[in-house]
Design a protein around this motif. Structure first.
Motif, PDB file in Angstrom:
ATOM      1  N   ALA A  63      -2.149  -2.545  -7.748  1.00 11.42           N
ATOM      2  CA  ALA A  63      -2.737  -1.336  -8.340  1.00 11.42           C
ATOM      3  C   ALA A  63      -2.454  -1.300  -9.836  1.00 11.42           C
ATOM      4  O   ALA A  63      -3.328  -0.953 -10.643  1.00 11.42           O
ATOM      5  CB  ALA A  63      -2.168  -0.093  -7.663  1.00 11.42           C
ATOM      6  N   GLY A  64      -1.247  -1.689 -10.214  1.00  9.90           N
ATOM      7  CA  GLY A  64      -0.871  -1.715 -11.637  1.00  9.90           C
ATOM      8  C   GLY A  64      -1.760  -2.657 -12.421  1.00  9.90           C
ATOM      9  O   GLY A  64      -2.240  -2.330 -13.510  1.00  9.90           O
ATOM     10  N   LEU A  65      -2.004  -3.847 -11.865  1.00  7.78           N
ATOM     11  CA  LEU A  65      -2.850  -4.820 -12.552  1.00  7.78           C
ATOM     12  C   LEU A  65      -4.270  -4.284 -12.757  1.00  7.78           C
ATOM     13  O   LEU A  65      -4.873  -4.439 -13.818  1.00  7.78           O
ATOM     14  CB  LEU A  65      -2.908  -6.130 -11.756  1.00  7.78           C
ATOM     15  N   PHE A  66      -4.803  -3.652 -11.695  1.00  5.81           N
ATOM     16  CA  PHE A  66      -6.136  -3.058 -11.815  1.00  5.81           C
ATOM     17  C   PHE A  66      -6.172  -2.019 -12.939  1.00  5.81           C
ATOM     18  O   PHE A  66      -7.097  -1.979 -13.742  1.00  5.81           O
ATOM     19  CB  PHE A  66      -6.540  -2.375 -10.496  1.00  5.81           C
ATOM     20  N   LEU A  67      -5.122  -1.207 -12.953  1.00  2.00           N
ATOM     21  CA  LEU A  67      -5.057  -0.130 -13.940  1.00  2.00           C
ATOM     22  C   LEU A  67      -5.065  -0.709 -15.353  1.00  2.00           C
ATOM     23  O   LEU A  67      -5.826  -0.273 -16.225  1.00  2.00           O
ATOM     24  CB  LEU A  67      -3.778   0.688 -13.701  1.00  2.00           C
ATOM     25  N   VAL A  68      -4.240  -1.752 -15.565  1.00  3.81           N
ATOM     26  CA  VAL A  68      -4.181  -2.385 -16.880  1.00  3.81           C
ATOM     27  C   VAL A  68      -5.553  -2.978 -17.232  1.00  3.81           C
ATOM     28  O   VAL A  68      -6.071  -2.804 -18.330  1.00  3.81           O
ATOM     29  CB  VAL A  68      -3.096  -3.490 -16.897  1.00  3.81           C
ATOM     30  N   THR A  81      12.169  -6.760   4.436  1.00  3.84           N
ATOM     31  CA  THR A  81      10.770  -6.735   4.858  1.00  3.84           C
ATOM     32  C   THR A  81      10.082  -5.498   4.303  1.00  3.84           C
ATOM     33  O   THR A  81       8.978  -5.569   3.769  1.00  3.84           O
ATOM     34  CB  THR A  81      10.653  -6.716   6.399  1.00  3.84           C
ATOM     35  N   ILE A  82      10.778  -4.380   4.410  1.00  3.84           N
ATOM     36  CA  ILE A  82      10.173  -3.141   3.923  1.00  3.84           C
ATOM     37  C   ILE A  82       9.911  -3.222   2.423  1.00  3.84           C
ATOM     38  O   ILE A  82       8.842  -2.869   1.942  1.00  3.84           O
ATOM     39  CB  ILE A  82      11.091  -1.929   4.250  1.00  3.84           C
ATOM     40  N   ARG A  83      10.860  -3.802   1.676  1.00  3.36           N
ATOM     41  CA  ARG A  83      10.692  -3.894   0.220  1.00  3.36           C
ATOM     42  C   ARG A  83       9.481  -4.761  -0.151  1.00  3.36           C
ATOM     43  O   ARG A  83       8.689  -4.407  -0.991  1.00  3.36           O
ATOM     44  CB  ARG A  83      11.965  -4.446  -0.417  1.00  3.36           C
ATOM     45  N   LYS A  84       9.375  -5.918   0.566  1.00  2.00           N
ATOM     46  CA  LYS A  84       8.260  -6.821   0.268  1.00  2.00           C
ATOM     47  C   LYS A  84       6.918  -6.114   0.436  1.00  2.00           C
ATOM     48  O   LYS A  84       6.077  -6.141  -0.434  1.00  2.00           O
ATOM     49  CB  LYS A  84       8.313  -8.018   1.212  1.00  2.00           C
ATOM     50  N   THR A  85       6.737  -5.467   1.583  1.00  2.00           N
ATOM     51  CA  THR A  85       5.428  -4.871   1.845  1.00  2.00           C
ATOM     52  C   THR A  85       5.165  -3.668   0.950  1.00  2.00           C
ATOM     53  O   THR A  85       4.033  -3.356   0.672  1.00  2.00           O
ATOM     54  CB  THR A  85       5.286  -4.429   3.312  1.00  2.00           C
ATOM     55  N   SER A  86       6.198  -3.019   0.452  1.00  2.00           N
ATOM     56  CA  SER A  86       5.911  -1.825  -0.340  1.00  2.00           C
ATOM     57  C   SER A  86       5.711  -2.134  -1.816  1.00  2.00           C
ATOM     58  O   SER A  86       5.127  -1.350  -2.542  1.00  2.00           O
ATOM     59  CB  SER A  86       7.035  -0.795  -0.155  1.00  2.00           C
ATOM     60  N   VAL A  87       6.169  -3.300  -2.310  1.00  2.00           N
ATOM     61  CA  VAL A  87       6.050  -3.611  -3.740  1.00  2.00           C
ATOM     62  C   VAL A  87       4.661  -4.146  -4.100  1.00  2.00           C
ATOM     63  O   VAL A  87       4.079  -3.773  -5.102  1.00  2.00           O
ATOM     64  CB  VAL A  87       7.147  -4.610  -4.165  1.00  2.00           C
ATOM     65  N   TRP A  88       4.090  -4.991  -3.243  1.00  2.00           N
ATOM     66  CA  TRP A  88       2.820  -5.638  -3.625  1.00  2.00           C
ATOM     67  C   TRP A  88       1.655  -4.687  -3.916  1.00  2.00           C
ATOM     68  O   TRP A  88       0.972  -4.850  -4.921  1.00  2.00           O
ATOM     69  CB  TRP A  88       2.423  -6.683  -2.573  1.00  2.00           C
ATOM     70  N   PRO A  89       1.456  -3.697  -3.071  1.00  2.00           N
ATOM     71  CA  PRO A  89       0.338  -2.773  -3.399  1.00  2.00           C
ATOM     72  C   PRO A  89       0.516  -2.127  -4.766  1.00  2.00           C
ATOM     73  O   PRO A  89      -0.453  -1.929  -5.502  1.00  2.00           O
ATOM     74  CB  PRO A  89       0.424  -1.713  -2.286  1.00  2.00           C
TER      75      PRO A  89
END
Ligand code: HEC
Length: 163
Positions: A17-22, A5-13
């Protein structure tokens, strides 16, 4: 279980953010390229200009130049208001009379045609005695290459106000 659960919620942001940056980087770079593309028809301003840079630009402009068109264009762009007749008599601008003969001497080593190009696109490049830099600076961006060539060709044949 808890770990997942922790991994899921921490990866998406991070992904978002990466997509926005690109996305922004792509926009920014394409904007930069477009800007430099727009200016590519003018040589770089200032000291980086050489007689050869000018000559290369002017040679291209003169290929399809048309003297008759140039005569009409200096009326349309309003150049004649300052440079001929009453405007020149009242010292709004140097009279064009005799310009073809003195153009080559104005800013050596620029050729006559290269000097004319310079004085239209960068009117402040040469100080002409008795005149105080009142020629508008807009022509470099306002006059298309085709028109510039014809204006230069016309000025190279200019003999006096009656022309
Ligand atoms: C508001 C008046 C004005 C207008 C309009 C104007 N000029 Fe000028 N021009 C000047 C002045 C003043 C100079 C002298 C240099 C300076 O002071 O910037 C000059 C210089 C020149 C020179 C160099 C003349 C020489 O004897 O060496 C050329 C060529 C020239 N202008 C062409 C043009 C063309 C082409 C146009 C129209 C597209 C134009 N000018 C419009 C005021 C004007």
């Amino acid at each position: 279980m808890n770990n997942q659960t922790i991994r899921k919620t921490s990866v998406w942001p991070v992904v978002v953010a990466g997509l926005f940056l690109v996305g922004f980087t792509v926009l920014f770079v394409s904007e930069l390229l477009q800007l430099s593309g727009d200016e590519s028809s003018l040589p770089p301003a200032g000291e980086t200009l050489t007689a050869q840079t000018y000559q290369d630009v002017v040679d291209v402009l003169l290929v399809n130049a048309d003297v008759e068109r140039g005569a009409a264009l200096v009326q349309r762009y309003g150049c004649v208001a300052c440079h001929t007749g009453a405007g020149a008599d009242n010292r709004l601008a140097p009279n064009w009379a005799g310009l073809p003969d003195r153009a080559a001497e104005r800013h050596p080593p620029l050729s006559a045609e290269a000097y004319l190009y310079e004085s239209i696109v960068y009117p402040r490049a040469v100080d002409i005695e008795g005149y105080t830099g009142t020629m508008p600076l807009i022509y470099g961006s306002q006059i298309p290459d085709d028109d510039l060539g014809s204006i230069i060709a016309y000025l190279m044949t200019y003999r006096g106000d009656s022309d």
